[in-house]
Design a protein around this motif. Structure first.
Motif, PDB file in Angstrom:
ATOM      1  N   PHE A   1      23.402 100.254   9.645  1.00  0.00           N
ATOM      2  CA  PHE A   1      24.602  99.444   9.382  1.00  0.00           C
ATOM      3  C   PHE A   1      25.149  98.843  10.679  1.00  0.00           C
ATOM      4  O   PHE A   1      25.434  97.634  10.744  1.00  0.00           O
TER       5      PHE A   1
ATOM      6  N   LYS B   1      18.207  93.762  13.575  1.00  0.00           N
ATOM      7  CA  LYS B   1      17.571  94.397  12.426  1.00  0.00           C
ATOM      8  C   LYS B   1      18.081  95.832  12.294  1.00  0.00           C
ATOM      9  O   LYS B   1      18.453  96.460  13.288  1.00  0.00           O
ATOM     10  N   GLY B   2      18.036  96.359  11.095  1.00  0.00           N
ATOM     11  CA  GLY B   2      18.480  97.738  10.872  1.00  0.00           C
ATOM     12  C   GLY B   2      17.540  98.774  11.472  1.00  0.00           C
ATOM     13  O   GLY B   2      17.894  99.945  11.578  1.00  0.00           O
TER      14      GLY B   2
ATOM     15  N   ARG C   1      22.988  96.140  12.070  1.00  0.00           N
ATOM     16  CA  ARG C   1      23.026  94.895  11.302  1.00  0.00           C
ATOM     17  C   ARG C   1      24.330  94.122  11.515  1.00  0.00           C
ATOM     18  O   ARG C   1      24.311  92.900  11.583  1.00  0.00           O
ATOM     19  N   ILE C   2      25.464  94.823  11.633  1.00  0.00           N
ATOM     20  CA  ILE C   2      26.688  94.055  11.884  1.00  0.00           C
ATOM     21  C   ILE C   2      26.708  93.506  13.310  1.00  0.00           C
ATOM     22  O   ILE C   2      27.475  92.602  13.605  1.00  0.00           O
TER      23      ILE C   2
END
Lengths: 258, 241
Positions: free
Chosen positions: A184, A192-193, A187-188
């Motif tokens: 998370f 990439k995660g 990604r924010i």
């Protein structure tokens, strides 16, 4: 007091936990009779009795985990408390992460009882490396990502010490939560995660050690030629997270100790 | 240790192509055809009823025992996920954003890599390539695709978490650990696509209070949750418990 939660959680994955403890009655009796101060000690001995590991071996791993959870938990508490730091849109996500880290601290302290280490004082600038960590959202989010990615690697590195135990299951159940957090936060931040090679993804250069070895493309003695399709090193590295040893983690965490 | 019973009928869709890789584009066609045929059978021809009676003609795949059994169990789940994302990217739903395409392509590649890794690592102990039935999933609907993806990823996480303590070889345990955290990263990303910036990436439905623990399920708890998608019966009776 949530002293029985850990037993309840073990019971979910190990229905025979009470048999291992001789009987349900004796498990509760032992804890029930204990004075409040002595109760955590009783829980510790329950672990030792049930799983045949020495108290020290399990305590060692759990205290190592507790140190990292103390660090993460306080980091998010301070971040959420810093006025104007976290954009409104991202507060719900960070609040969820903060909740879990506080729960992990409480859970591990409970499991360790009297053996739990006290929370140390932290320096979230990491000796001046992140001076604006609680005033600059970019720095805060980058440090959050590094802490989460490192937490995943740290738990994974301890799995072998808990081989075949129910404590392993509990550690894995924390480990995957840290990975959800990491994805998370990455990604924010526009990453990439998953971790691509050994590139943290626009994190401060000082964090290089946190990602060292993540570019590994050989697994289980097989190199990436095992795959029928021609995948890039980057893609193969993404598909596997790597461990950090306890020594590596302690070296990484030490600048955060005041 | 794998015991495989191949259906007697040479034309049975499960027997056909058992030992050859399925063409990527044929998953839907295959599943659809099977179900269309099954439906016709309900008209009541005894011979065909027997053909599709699972008790008579079912492909049974035995996972084996010990660590091999656990690795084969993981191989089942990775085959399932790989097949799912191959289908997702073969028939992308309308309006798939660039970000979604990037994520779903990565997930497809990661799961194929996991699948192929287990196949190689298991060598001649590996169960065969399985066929899957995704006929109940609407691949042209974004919410259906992502919701199903979250289900598979969350289940993968819970499966690895629950299987960890059954593993005896420390190297295998670490390998499972290297994979499960990537599955959790996937689950987080997919959940966030469904409900952006909400707490759902590590939602209270999977990370329980008061201890902040993710799900853990035993193989016997996990397999029934995915059985409907697998065109074979998985025998997990010999796995460690």
């Amino acid at each position: 007091m949530n002293l029985f939660n850990i037993i309840r959680d073990i019971e979910q994955v190990d229905p025979e936990v009470y048999e291992r403890l001789n009987s349900r009655r004796s498990a509760f009796g032992m804890l029930g009779k204990a004075a409040l101060a002595a109760a955590p000690l009783a829980l510790g001995s329950v672990f030792q009795k049930a799983y045949g590991k020495t108290n020290d071996a399990v305590s060692d791993v759990l205290n190592f985990a507790l140190l990292l959870e103390y660090l993460e938990s306080e980091f998010y508490q301070l971040g959420l408390a810093a006025a104007g730091l976290i954009p409104a849109a991202n507060r719900a996500g960070f609040a969820q992460i903060s909740k879990h880290e506080a729960q992990h601290v409480a859970f591990l302290k409970e499991a360790l009882g009297m053996a739990a280490i006290a929370k140390p004082e932290f320096d979230f600038t990491a000796k001046g490396n992140f001076n604006d960590v609680f005033t600059n959202y970019g720095t805060f989010a980058a440090v959050a990502q590094v802490l989460e990615d490192t937490g995943v690697r740290a738990y994974k590195g301890q799995a072998g010490s808990l081989l075949g135990t129910d404590v392993l299951t509990l550690a894995l159940q924390i480990h995957s939560v840290e990975a959800r957090h990491a994805s998370f936060v990455r990604r924010i931040r526009g990453q990439k995660g998953w971790i691509v090679g050994n590139d943290g993804g626009a994190v401060p250069a000082v964090a290089a050690a946190n990602y060292a070895g993540e570019d590994n493309t050989a697994q289980g003695g097989l190199d990436k030629a095992m795959f029928a399709a021609a995948y890039s090193d980057a893609t193969v590295s993404e598909a596997f997270d790597e461990i950090l040893t306890r020594e590596q983690v302690i070296a990484i965490a030490t600048p955060f100790l005041a | 240790m794998s015991k495989i019973r191949i259906p007697h009928e040479p034309n049975h869709p499960l027997a056909e192509g058992l030992n050859q890789p399925m063409k990527r584009g044929t998953f839907l066609k295959f599943a659809g055809a099977t179900f269309a045929t099954s439906t016709m059978l309900l008209a009541g021809c005894k011979e065909y009823e027997d053909l599709f009676n699972p008790k008579i003609k079912e492909l049974v795949v035995d996972l084996g025992s010990g660590d091999i059994g656990i690795l084969n169990y993981a191989y089942v789940l990775e085959q399932l996920e790989a097949a799912y994302y191959i289908q997702v990217m073969t028939t992308p739903y309308p309006g798939m954003s660039a970000e979604e395409k990037s994520i779903l392509t990565d997930l497809r590649d990661h799961e194929i890599i996991h699948r192929d890794f287990f196949k190689k690592a298991l060598g001649d102990k590996a169960i065969p390539a399985l066929r899957f039935d995704f006929s109940k999933i609407n691949f042209y609907d974004r919410t259906s695709v992502l919701t199903q993806a979250a289900y598979f990823e969350d289940d993968g996480v819970a499966a690895y978490n629950g299987a960890g303590k059954l593993i005896r070889n420390v190297d295998y345990l670490v390998l499972a650990g290297k994979i499960v955290s990537v599955e959790a990263r996937h689950a987080s990303a997919i959940r966030d696509l469904l409900n952006p910036l909400s707490p759902d990436f590590a939602g209270d439905d999977v990370v329980s209070s008061p201890n902040g623990l993710d799900l853990a399920r035993t193989p016997l708890q996990t397999l029934p949750r995915v059985a409907a998608f697998i065109a074979a019966k998985i025998n997990a009776d010999n796995l460690p418990k």
